[in-house]
Enzyme design. Structure first.
Site, PDB file in Angstrom:
ATOM      1  N   ASP A 113      41.105  45.784  36.122  1.00  0.00           N
ATOM      2  CA  ASP A 113      40.789  45.006  34.920  1.00  0.00           C
ATOM      3  C   ASP A 113      40.575  43.546  35.293  1.00  0.00           C
ATOM      4  O   ASP A 113      41.113  43.073  36.296  1.00  0.00           O
ATOM      5  CB  ASP A 113      41.968  45.001  33.932  1.00  0.00           C
ATOM      6  CG  ASP A 113      42.412  46.379  33.529  1.00  0.00           C
ATOM      7  OD1 ASP A 113      41.604  47.302  33.627  1.00  0.00           O
ATOM      8  OD2 ASP A 113      43.590  46.496  33.122  1.00  0.00           O
TER       9      ASP A 113
HETATM   10  N1  URA Z   1      45.995  50.064  35.383  1.00  0.00           N
HETATM   11  C1  URA Z   1      45.686  49.084  34.527  1.00  0.00           C
HETATM   12  O1  URA Z   1      46.203  49.069  33.402  1.00  0.00           O
HETATM   13  N2  URA Z   1      44.827  48.115  34.913  1.00  0.00           N
HETATM   14  C2  URA Z   1      44.258  48.092  36.134  1.00  0.00           C
HETATM   15  O2  URA Z   1      43.476  47.179  36.441  1.00  0.00           O
HETATM   16  C3  URA Z   1      44.576  49.126  37.015  1.00  0.00           C
HETATM   17  C4  URA Z   1      45.446  50.110  36.627  1.00  0.00           C
END
Ligand code: URA
Length: 246
Positions: A113
């Site tokens: 993310d």
């Molecule tokens: N889980 C998440 O919530 N975000 C990420 O970027 C990777 C795994």
């Protein structure tokens, strides 16, 4: 020993992003390309595309970029996106400009993310990418999560049970391992890559992730001295370590 792939010099350099075929032909004609100490002036010369090319070829006196297949390990900073399509600063903007027009192009191996930092692999090798993200392989990924509320004590069992159902999904999550560091910090190792998985898992346990950082994928961990935004190029043997048991 596998036979090295041979490429036409002008096509090789155009695919590495040194310009259009016309641009690189001018570069070659201008005597700017040197292989094994000899100036190459034949645009159609056949060159063996081997991983050691940067040790043997220079362009305007500078080592040529590594040819495909390329695997990079990057320390993703907060605030950049992994998608080619999303708005905002992209992870690809942190790489040399020329690399954005390489062919084959570079993609992240899975995604983090925008608000998650840490280890991300970037490659132009579709076969490698699919092997790493294949749901059949269960490559483990370890995240360090900072939590808004103190851990209650039952989260480890909840995540390990293999029965946790995330909102809007039809299949329970595979078992995941939680290692509690202190009431607000824990390491979570998962073997799937569902959307926002770690944040949603803690949300299902009544908590909220305030910071998330990926430390490890399989047998590869983020080097402590690799600063956010920096990357290292992995050798083929190093890249395969992702399949080692962590
Ligand atoms: N889980 C998440 O919530 N975000 C990420 O970027 C990777 C795994």
């Amino acid at each position: 020993m596998t036979k090295a792939l041979m490429a036409r010099l002008d096509r090789l350099l155009a695919n590495l992003g040194y310009g259009s075929r016309k641009d690189v032909q001018a570069l070659i004609a201008g005597g700017k390309v040197v292989l094994d100490g000899k100036v190459l002036k034949d645009i159609g010369a056949k060159v063996a595309v081997t991983a050691d090319l940067p040790d043997r070829m220079t362009i305007r006196g500078v080592a040529v970029d590594p040819p495909a297949p390329l695997v990079l390990l990057m320390h993703k900073p907060l605030g950049v996106v992994c998608s080619h399509k999303e708005d905002g600063e992209r992870i690809y903007d942190l790489l040399p400009r020329r690399w954005r027009i390489r062919d084959p192009g570079l993609s992240t191996v899975g995604r983090l993310d925008k608000d998650t930092s840490g280890l991300i692999l970037i490659t132009d090798d579709g076969d490698y990418l699919h092997r790493v993200i294949s749901p059949k392989r269960h490559v483990p990924k370890t995240y360090l999560a900072t939590l808004d509320r103190p851990l209650q004590g039952g989260e480890g069992a909840l995540f390990a049970a293999g029965e946790l159902m995330l909102e809007g999904e039809e299949k329970p999550l595979l078992p995941a391992q939680l290692a509690v560091i202190d009431p607000h910090h824990a390491r979570l190792t998962i073997t799937e890559g569902r959307y926002h998985q770690v944040r949603r898992m803690f949300a299902a346990a009544g908590n909220h992730v305030v910071q998330l950082h990926r430390e490890r994928i399989g047998g590869l961990s983020l080097p402590a001295d690799l600063e956010a935004g920096q990357h290292v190029i992995l050798t083929a043997a190093q890249a395969e370590r992702v399949f080692d048991d962590a």
